[in-house]
Each structure stands twice: as C-alpha cells, then as structure tokens.
Scaffold this motif. Structure first.
Motif, PDB file in Angstrom:
ATOM      1  N   VAL A 402       2.868 -42.814  -1.951  1.00  0.00           N
ATOM      2  CA  VAL A 402       4.356 -43.376  -1.811  1.00  0.00           C
ATOM      3  C   VAL A 402       4.166 -44.988  -1.197  1.00  0.00           C
ATOM      4  CG1 VAL A 402       6.611 -43.302  -0.713  1.00  0.00           C
ATOM      5  CG2 VAL A 402       5.564 -41.229  -1.651  1.00  0.00           C
ATOM      6  N   SER A 403       3.075 -45.080  -0.383  1.00  0.00           N
ATOM      7  CA  SER A 403       3.111 -46.290   0.264  1.00  0.00           C
ATOM      8  C   SER A 403       2.600 -47.427  -0.744  1.00  0.00           C
ATOM      9  CB  SER A 403       2.020 -46.535   1.495  1.00  0.00           C
ATOM     10  OG  SER A 403       1.864 -47.769   1.742  1.00  0.00           O
ATOM     11  N   VAL A 404       3.107 -48.517  -0.950  1.00  0.00           N
ATOM     12  CA  VAL A 404       2.937 -49.637  -2.087  1.00  0.00           C
ATOM     13  C   VAL A 404       1.324 -49.960  -1.912  1.00  0.00           C
ATOM     14  CG1 VAL A 404       3.122 -51.878  -2.851  1.00  0.00           C
ATOM     15  CG2 VAL A 404       5.060 -50.181  -2.432  1.00  0.00           C
ATOM     16  N   ALA A 405       0.784 -49.962  -0.615  1.00  0.00           N
ATOM     17  CA  ALA A 405      -0.554 -50.220  -0.372  1.00  0.00           C
ATOM     18  C   ALA A 405      -1.305 -49.120  -0.690  1.00  0.00           C
ATOM     19  CB  ALA A 405      -0.812 -50.911   1.045  1.00  0.00           C
ATOM     20  N   ALA A 406      -2.349 -49.113  -1.664  1.00  0.00           N
ATOM     21  CA  ALA A 406      -3.211 -47.800  -2.100  1.00  0.00           C
ATOM     22  C   ALA A 406      -4.204 -47.801  -1.155  1.00  0.00           C
ATOM     23  CB  ALA A 406      -3.767 -48.225  -3.257  1.00  0.00           C
ATOM     24  N   THR A 407      -4.195 -46.580  -0.653  1.00  0.00           N
ATOM     25  CA  THR A 407      -5.454 -46.217   0.371  1.00  0.00           C
ATOM     26  C   THR A 407      -6.115 -44.794   0.122  1.00  0.00           C
ATOM     27  OG1 THR A 407      -3.790 -44.950   1.712  1.00  0.00           O
ATOM     28  CG2 THR A 407      -4.245 -47.306   2.472  1.00  0.00           C
ATOM     29  N   LYS A 408      -5.307 -43.781  -0.184  1.00  0.00           N
ATOM     30  CA  LYS A 408      -5.798 -42.659  -0.439  1.00  0.00           C
ATOM     31  C   LYS A 408      -6.490 -42.435  -1.933  1.00  0.00           C
ATOM     32  CE  LYS A 408      -1.651 -39.870  -1.445  1.00  0.00           C
ATOM     33  NZ  LYS A 408      -0.988 -38.719  -0.963  1.00  0.00           N
ATOM     34  N   SER A 409      -5.661 -43.327  -2.746  1.00  0.00           N
ATOM     35  CA  SER A 409      -6.081 -43.126  -4.200  1.00  0.00           C
ATOM     36  C   SER A 409      -7.297 -43.945  -4.245  1.00  0.00           C
ATOM     37  CB  SER A 409      -4.877 -43.896  -4.871  1.00  0.00           C
ATOM     38  OG  SER A 409      -4.639 -45.014  -4.688  1.00  0.00           O
ATOM     39  N   TYR A 410      -7.518 -44.984  -3.571  1.00  0.00           N
ATOM     40  CA  TYR A 410      -8.644 -45.762  -3.511  1.00  0.00           C
ATOM     41  C   TYR A 410      -9.990 -44.930  -3.259  1.00  0.00           C
ATOM     42  CZ  TYR A 410     -12.215 -49.264  -2.498  1.00  0.00           C
ATOM     43  OH  TYR A 410     -13.570 -50.072  -2.225  1.00  0.00           O
ATOM     44  N   THR A 411      -9.941 -44.163  -2.247  1.00  0.00           N
ATOM     45  CA  THR A 411     -11.169 -43.419  -1.676  1.00  0.00           C
ATOM     46  C   THR A 411     -11.190 -42.176  -2.820  1.00  0.00           C
ATOM     47  OG1 THR A 411      -9.698 -42.192  -0.030  1.00  0.00           O
ATOM     48  CG2 THR A 411     -11.683 -43.868   0.624  1.00  0.00           C
ATOM     49  N   ALA A 412     -10.312 -41.563  -3.281  1.00  0.00           N
ATOM     50  CA  ALA A 412     -10.234 -40.529  -4.382  1.00  0.00           C
ATOM     51  C   ALA A 412     -10.975 -41.123  -5.568  1.00  0.00           C
ATOM     52  CB  ALA A 412      -9.070 -40.033  -4.569  1.00  0.00           C
ATOM     53  N   GLN A 413     -10.597 -42.454  -6.042  1.00  0.00           N
ATOM     54  CA  GLN A 413     -11.170 -42.883  -7.114  1.00  0.00           C
ATOM     55  C   GLN A 413     -12.785 -43.402  -6.960  1.00  0.00           C
ATOM     56  OE1 GLN A 413      -8.789 -46.663  -7.173  1.00  0.00           O
ATOM     57  NE2 GLN A 413      -7.243 -45.905  -8.522  1.00  0.00           N
ATOM     58  N   LEU A 414     -12.940 -43.835  -5.891  1.00  0.00           N
ATOM     59  CA  LEU A 414     -14.361 -43.908  -5.501  1.00  0.00           C
ATOM     60  C   LEU A 414     -15.258 -42.422  -5.518  1.00  0.00           C
ATOM     61  CD1 LEU A 414     -14.651 -46.004  -2.136  1.00  0.00           C
ATOM     62  CD2 LEU A 414     -14.693 -46.942  -4.361  1.00  0.00           C
ATOM     63  N   LEU A 415     -14.485 -41.539  -4.962  1.00  0.00           N
ATOM     64  CA  LEU A 415     -15.318 -40.209  -5.176  1.00  0.00           C
ATOM     65  C   LEU A 415     -15.590 -39.800  -6.479  1.00  0.00           C
ATOM     66  CD1 LEU A 415     -15.478 -36.663  -4.681  1.00  0.00           C
ATOM     67  CD2 LEU A 415     -16.522 -38.268  -3.051  1.00  0.00           C
ATOM     68  N   MET A 416     -14.369 -40.145  -7.412  1.00  0.00           N
ATOM     69  CA  MET A 416     -14.529 -39.835  -8.794  1.00  0.00           C
ATOM     70  C   MET A 416     -15.846 -40.741  -9.564  1.00  0.00           C
ATOM     71  SD  MET A 416     -13.629 -37.608 -10.615  1.00  0.00           S
ATOM     72  CE  MET A 416     -12.203 -36.520 -10.563  1.00  0.00           C
ATOM     73  N   LEU A 417     -15.884 -42.003  -8.776  1.00  0.00           N
ATOM     74  CA  LEU A 417     -17.014 -42.792  -9.210  1.00  0.00           C
ATOM     75  C   LEU A 417     -18.479 -42.390  -8.975  1.00  0.00           C
ATOM     76  CD1 LEU A 417     -14.962 -45.832  -9.059  1.00  0.00           C
ATOM     77  CD2 LEU A 417     -15.943 -45.135 -11.375  1.00  0.00           C
ATOM     78  N   TYR A 418     -18.453 -41.749  -7.683  1.00  0.00           N
ATOM     79  CA  TYR A 418     -19.825 -41.268  -7.483  1.00  0.00           C
ATOM     80  C   TYR A 418     -20.132 -40.057  -8.274  1.00  0.00           C
ATOM     81  CZ  TYR A 418     -19.908 -44.316  -3.256  1.00  0.00           C
ATOM     82  OH  TYR A 418     -20.279 -45.169  -2.225  1.00  0.00           O
ATOM     83  N   LEU A 419     -19.016 -39.443  -8.622  1.00  0.00           N
ATOM     84  CA  LEU A 419     -19.397 -37.951  -9.129  1.00  0.00           C
ATOM     85  C   LEU A 419     -19.787 -38.471 -10.808  1.00  0.00           C
ATOM     86  CD1 LEU A 419     -16.396 -35.608  -8.225  1.00  0.00           C
ATOM     87  CD2 LEU A 419     -18.889 -35.471  -7.502  1.00  0.00           C
ATOM     88  N   PHE A 420     -19.105 -39.445 -11.218  1.00  0.00           N
ATOM     89  CA  PHE A 420     -19.502 -39.757 -12.811  1.00  0.00           C
ATOM     90  C   PHE A 420     -20.784 -40.263 -12.647  1.00  0.00           C
ATOM     91  CE2 PHE A 420     -19.656 -42.822 -15.912  1.00  0.00           C
ATOM     92  CZ  PHE A 420     -19.325 -42.374 -17.077  1.00  0.00           C
ATOM     93  N   ALA A 421     -21.022 -41.339 -11.745  1.00  0.00           N
ATOM     94  CA  ALA A 421     -22.524 -42.075 -11.762  1.00  0.00           C
ATOM     95  C   ALA A 421     -23.617 -40.914 -11.636  1.00  0.00           C
ATOM     96  CB  ALA A 421     -22.439 -42.888 -10.537  1.00  0.00           C
ATOM     97  N   ILE A 422     -23.365 -39.747 -10.867  1.00  0.00           N
ATOM     98  CA  ILE A 422     -24.391 -38.869 -10.426  1.00  0.00           C
ATOM     99  C   ILE A 422     -24.650 -38.155 -12.248  1.00  0.00           C
ATOM    100  CG2 ILE A 422     -24.999 -36.822  -9.685  1.00  0.00           C
ATOM    101  CD1 ILE A 422     -23.642 -37.908  -7.086  1.00  0.00           C
ATOM    102  N   TYR A 423     -23.313 -37.667 -12.330  1.00  0.00           N
ATOM    103  CA  TYR A 423     -23.318 -36.818 -13.706  1.00  0.00           C
ATOM    104  C   TYR A 423     -23.926 -37.736 -14.828  1.00  0.00           C
ATOM    105  CZ  TYR A 423     -21.172 -35.223 -18.014  1.00  0.00           C
ATOM    106  OH  TYR A 423     -20.578 -34.757 -19.555  1.00  0.00           O
ATOM    107  N   PHE A 424     -23.609 -38.959 -14.912  1.00  0.00           N
ATOM    108  CA  PHE A 424     -24.024 -39.683 -16.060  1.00  0.00           C
ATOM    109  C   PHE A 424     -25.553 -39.958 -16.070  1.00  0.00           C
ATOM    110  CE2 PHE A 424     -24.222 -44.427 -17.713  1.00  0.00           C
ATOM    111  CZ  PHE A 424     -24.466 -43.950 -19.073  1.00  0.00           C
ATOM    112  N   ALA A 425     -26.130 -40.100 -14.592  1.00  0.00           N
ATOM    113  CA  ALA A 425     -27.270 -40.215 -14.411  1.00  0.00           C
ATOM    114  C   ALA A 425     -28.286 -38.941 -14.675  1.00  0.00           C
ATOM    115  CB  ALA A 425     -27.586 -40.430 -12.883  1.00  0.00           C
ATOM    116  N   GLU A 426     -27.759 -37.659 -14.663  1.00  0.00           N
ATOM    117  CA  GLU A 426     -28.108 -36.355 -14.932  1.00  0.00           C
ATOM    118  C   GLU A 426     -28.252 -36.162 -16.455  1.00  0.00           C
ATOM    119  OE1 GLU A 426     -27.526 -33.779 -10.645  1.00  0.00           O
ATOM    120  OE2 GLU A 426     -26.029 -33.617 -12.280  1.00  0.00           O
ATOM    121  N   VAL A 427     -27.112 -36.657 -17.164  1.00  0.00           N
ATOM    122  CA  VAL A 427     -27.210 -36.859 -18.507  1.00  0.00           C
ATOM    123  C   VAL A 427     -28.142 -37.519 -19.004  1.00  0.00           C
ATOM    124  CG1 VAL A 427     -25.820 -37.437 -20.545  1.00  0.00           C
ATOM    125  CG2 VAL A 427     -24.605 -36.177 -18.839  1.00  0.00           C
TER     126      VAL A 427
END
Ligand code: AGP
Length: 614
Positions: A402-427
């Motif tokens: 709800v808050s206009v300043a993004a906070t929790k969505s940022y760390t959630a995006q980061l986490l997804m990028l860690y998962l993607f980077a690892i997944y991609f490395a494993e592929v």
C-alpha cells in the motif's frame, strides 16, 4: 494512476464507495469524487486533496444520500489538468445524461474533443475523461441504451481505459469497460461491486471476475452480463480470491511503510519455501516455461524496469553475470522503448514491475514481445496487465503493497532474482559447492532480517539526529551499488531530502566537490569483497572534507569506530547476498526521517503507486 469503484446494492452506496476508495488510496490521492443515482437523478460530489475532504463533505449529507440506488467513485492522480474540483472525476456530459469515472489515458482525446465541440458539446475540464462522457452521450442519441452507447463509443478511443458509466435515464444499472487498465468485478449476493483493484472489493465479496480488454459489463443489483465489443456474450468466469480483509490494514503499525518493512522476513521465508529443500539439489523454479536448450544457449539477457524495480534489476545483473556468466544489460524501460535496442527473437527479456501496470515497462514488454523475444515477468501482481505479454510469470507474492514507497516488493524481487540466477546457472551446468553454500545462506536470510528489525531504535535515533541535513550522498560498490541507489531513492521519496547515489570510486571524479560538514556520506561496507578497503579509502577522502560518515556494515572491525560517525550493524553475510540485508537499514532510515519530519510517509507528494503514463 487512479482508482475507480462502482457499487449497486441495498447497502449504503456512498459509504461503500468511500470505503472502496479508501482502500485504493495508494493509486492516487490528489482529488476524489463520487456520483450517486439518487431520487431519479445523478448527484456528483467532489473534493480536492485527500479523500478525507470528500468524506467530510459526504458526512454532512448522510440523510440526503442514504437511499441512493448505485454509484461510481474515483480517486485521482492528475495527468490531464491540475488537481482541482473541475478536473476531478466523475465527469458529466454537457447534455447532463452520462457520467463517467476513468483510469487510463485517452491518447486521441484532442481530436475527439474538437469533433465533439463541432457537434455542439461543451467542456468544463482539461481532462481526457470528459471526452469519454460526451462521446458516449453522443452515441446514446442513436443507441438509446447505455450498453450500446458505450459499445459504439469504445472503438473511437485510442489509449488505455477502465471506465464506469452511469446514465440518468437508466436507474437499474451502470456499465463498465476496460482496455489496458485493470478492472475487477466483485459478484455479491444481491449486490455487485467493481474496482480497479481487489482491496476495494474484498469487504463485499471474495467471488470476482477479471474483466478482459475490450469487454463491456452491465452491472445490475442481481446480475452481471459481459459482452465483447463486437456484441458476443461472454460466459462469466468467477474465481474465488483468498485475500484477507486485513491484507490492507496497518495491523497496529503507525504507517503501511513500517508494516511492510517488517513483513520482509516472512515474505522471503515463503518464497524460499519449497524451492530450496536440499542445498545440494537443483533449485525449483517451475514457473519458467522457456525451453531449457534455449536458456542454455542464450548469449545475453536484458532486464527492463523502472524505479525501485530497476534497482532490483541492477542487483540481478551482478547475480546472473557472477553465477551464470551470461552478460546482462539493465535499462530503464523509459529509455529502452525510445531507441533501436538489440532485442530479437533470440533474446530473453526480464521485466520487473511490482504493480505490473507501469506504462513504460508495459510498452517495453509489448515491444520486446513484438520482436519475438522470450519474456520473463517478475511481479507482485500476477493478475496485472504485464503478465499478458509474458512466457513465464515469477510471482514475488509479497502481498498488497500500500505504501507508495516500495520496500517489501523490492526484497521479494531480489529474492526472485537470486532464485532465477541460481536456476539459470544450474541449467547451464554450473552447479558446484559455491552454489550449495549460497543456497544454505539464503535459508538463513529471514532470521537475519528479523535480527535487524528487532531493534531499529538505533536507526530511529540516528534518523532524528540526521534529519536536519538537506543533502546526502549514498555510495556503494559492486552488488551494493544498487543498494546505495535504492537507499537514496527511498530517502528522496518519503522525506523530500536530496539524496544522490554514486559508485564509491566515482566520488573523487566530481561529487567530492560537494562535500563539507553539511553533506553526510552514507555507505555500505561488507567485508570479504575486493573493494572493502577501497570503500574505506573513499570514506577517508570524504572525512578529510569534513563530511559526516554513516555506514551500514557487517564488519566487526573495531578500527571503523574511529572513522565513522554512525555505524549501523547488520548480521554477518556474504557480499553476494548482502543486498537482501543492507537495504533494510536504509528503508528504516528513510521511514524514520520522514516520520520525524512529519511528512506523509505512505502517500508522498507528487507520487503514485504505479505510474500508468509514459
Ligand atoms: C518505488 O518506491 C517507487 N514508488 C517507484 O520508483 C516504483 O518502483 C516505480 O514506479 C516502478 O513501479 P513498478 O515496480 O510497479 O513497475
């Protein structure tokens, strides 16, 4: 971005509309209005500024409006014309028969307006929405019913719209339609509600229909009928949503921003759940639907996003290049769409957008799609527009922000990028001990986040002391350069204090000229990375110019106490994973300064939660 709501039923219409708008406040907040079908006529009420102003106005006329049959409402973030009562929605046609609320942008409104003026229609506002009202009014003269008038008007509109329309001659319904802007119908028991987003609906019903582009719905008290623009009837596809009513409550926190900062450990925990069960097994990311041989042979990835999501993308570049050794270009969507970029049918484009409605990012994804690229979308809104153009949707599942300043969505995006980077490395066949260690460390992140959040009194007292400064410089290197950029953005957004971010090594190439005792330097210092000593040297250079030094660090080095004026400790963490932790003190710092200065933390001036104009 604006928010719209419409309600028909036996309950108090204006109360429900105002409550719905309250839950859409994050979409816009410079003016608001509602139109009520009452005593066989349409009455319009508007106020400039916060929704509270409209609520106050309405509270004085409760007895006059309590028997309204239905109504529509709007909360505005100005695009065409300043925020005043004339430009606020709802807009009425000059024949006084059609009333409209609208979210989106009508690109050809000037031509349409000229045409309508020639036909004798007049305009009071500077908005594109008033054109829709007059256009439908003109069609109504021939169609003689609201549904067909709306249907005949829609093909003439270029751009994006979600509209709710009432007609003074039709006392049992309102009509809604959408194209490239969200609109959801909530189907209740002898009552129906429509809105731009779920928070306005969940108090009434959990049965919803997601209206598709170029569909029209006729909303009556006891029925919903959907047709396509060509007139064919569309079967109702009702889905049950599981969102709790308190998904949009502050849960005892003073502001949404603070609540959302504190939600981060559990969001990360949930995202990890089921994806890393055994650190030696391959990561699960079943949402990626791109053939493995395509992924294995990619020569480059492009990441496009805006604002905070762009900063997440910059961290993603470091991760993917480090773990999978594939080059990554990161670009603001607003730049990508206006140049001859190199995207083609062999490209993988990752688009990151919390809202999934940001106009620049949507256009970028559409363009990339047209060129045949594979599209992965990282979003917090799997029901949003952006997912229409994607091959794979990575839902960060952070809950409504709800808050206009993004906070929790940022760390959630980061986490997804860690998962993607690892997944991609494993592929790409790169799994090794280092990747197992990274997975192990990822599992420890939620607890470490909780450690930071459990005692933010240190950050609060630092924020009080530093709130008097008018300029800050944030510095970082490597994977924490985006953290510095995000820290500076947060401070700017919620406290209106000037904050700029630079790669620490760039300080000496110009920005150092700004430094004196009035310009504090805020840094991230993570031991173990090759630039640790270099950042200390950069800070020493700043100290020599009398700048106050603040650092967020996991270092235990006692010597730092002599150099830095303020040290904010975070738990021990590897450099690669540190952005998940180092950003939290920056979020808290911005929050406390804003709160201390008495700013509007959750709804900072001039901003909207998602920017639906290019
Ligand atoms: C973040 O605090 C800002 N409100 C803003 O920069 C935001 O990140 C940007 O507008 C992109 O939004 P999106 O992620 O919804 O696309």
């Amino acid at each position: 971005m604006c928010g719209i709501v419409g309600y028909i039923g036996d309950n108090n219409v204006s109360e429900i509309l105002l409550k719905g708008l309250d839950n859409l406040k994050y979409r816009g907040y410079d003016s608001a209005g509602i139109a009520l079908f009452n005593n066989n006529q349409i009455e319009i009420y508007k106020s400039v500024g916060k929704l509270e102003n409209l609520k106050n106005k309405m509270s004085k006329i409760v007895s006059e409006t309590k028997d309204s049959l239905f109504g529509i409402g709007h909360i505005r973030w100005a695009t065409h014309g300043v925020a005043n009562e004339v430009n606020a929605h709802p807009h009425i046609s000059s024949n006084k028969d059609i009333v409209v609320v609208h979210n989106g942008i009508i690109e050809n409104y000037k031509e349409l307006k000229e045409n309508l003026i020639e036909k004798g229609y007049s305009f009071a506002s500077q908005t594109d929405t008033e054109v829709i009202a007059n256009l439908i009014s003109d069609e109504y003269k021939y169609a003689l019913n609201l549904k067909d008038a709306v249907r005949n008007a829609l093909p003439k509109l270029k751009g994006a719209y979600a509209i709710c329309v009432m007609c003074k001659n039709e006392s049992d319904k309102f009509v809604v339609a959408r194209k490239h802007a969200p609109l959801i119908i909530g189907v209740g028991n002898n009552e129906n509600i429509v809105a731009s987003d779920l928070p306005a609906i969940i108090a009434i019903t959990s049965d919803v229909i997601y209206l598709n582009d170029e569909e029209i719905a006729v909303i009556k008290k006891d029925s919903v009928e959907i047709e396509s623009v060509d007139g064919s009837l569309i079967p109702l596809k009702i889905v049950k949503i599981s969102m709790e009513v308190d998904a949009v409550s502050k849960m005892g926190y003073k502001h949404y921003m603070l609540k959302e900062i504190n939600e981060q450990p559990n969001i990360v925990r949930n995202l990890l759940n089921g994806r890393i069960s055994d650190v030696n097994a391959k990561i699960k990311l079943d949402e990626i639907k791109i053939p493995l041989d395509i992924l294995r042979n990619l020569s480059k990835i492009q990441i496009i996003a805006c604002g905070t999501s762009l900063h997440a993308g910059l961290v993603g570049k470091y991760l993917i290049e480090d773990l999978a050794s594939v080059p990554v270009e990161v670009e603001p969507a607003s730049e990508y769409i206006y140049r001859n970029n190199t995207t083609d049918a062999n490209s993988l484009v990752i688009a990151i957008s919390q809202s999934g409605e940001t106009a620049d990012t949507l256009t970028a994804v559409r363009q990339a799609r047209e060129k045949g690229a594979y599209i992965v979308v990282i979003t917090n809104r799997p029901d949003s527009n952006i997912t229409r153009y994607s091959d794979s949707i990575l839902n960060v599942n952070a809950g409504i922000e709800v808050s206009v300043a993004a906070t929790k969505s940022y760390t959630a995006q980061l986490l997804m990028l860690y998962l993607f980077a690892i997944y991609f490395a494993e592929v790409k066949g790169k799994s090794d001990d280092r990747i197992s260690l990274i997975k192990e460390e990822l599992l420890s992140i939620p607890t470490k986040m909780e450690e930071i959040l459990s005692d933010d009194s240190n950050i609060e007292s630092v924020a009080d002391k530093l709130s008097k400064f008018k300029n800050f410089i944030y510095i970082g290197r490597g994977v924490n350069l985006p953290t510095a950029m995000e820290g500076a953005l947060k401070l700017k957004e919620v406290s209106y204090i000037n904050a700029n971010a630079y790669p620490a090594g760039e300080l000496k190439h110009g920005p150092i000229a700004l430094l004196d005792e009035d310009v504090p330097i805020v840094s991230v210092l993570i031991p173990g990375y090759i630039t640790y000593d270099k950042i200390i040297a950069n800070c020493e250079e700043a100290k020599a110019r009398n700048a106050k030094l603040i650092t967020v660090t996991s270092s235990e080095d006692e010597k730092l106490k002599n150099l830095f004026d303020v040290i904010v400790k975070i738990p021990s963490v590897s450099d690669l994973l540190s952005p998940l932790l180092s950003v939290i003190p920056f979020q808290l710092f911005a929050y406390h300064i804003s709160n201390f200065l008495g700013k509007d933390v959750d709804q900072p001036r001039n901003l909207a939660k998602s920017v639906t104009v290019e």
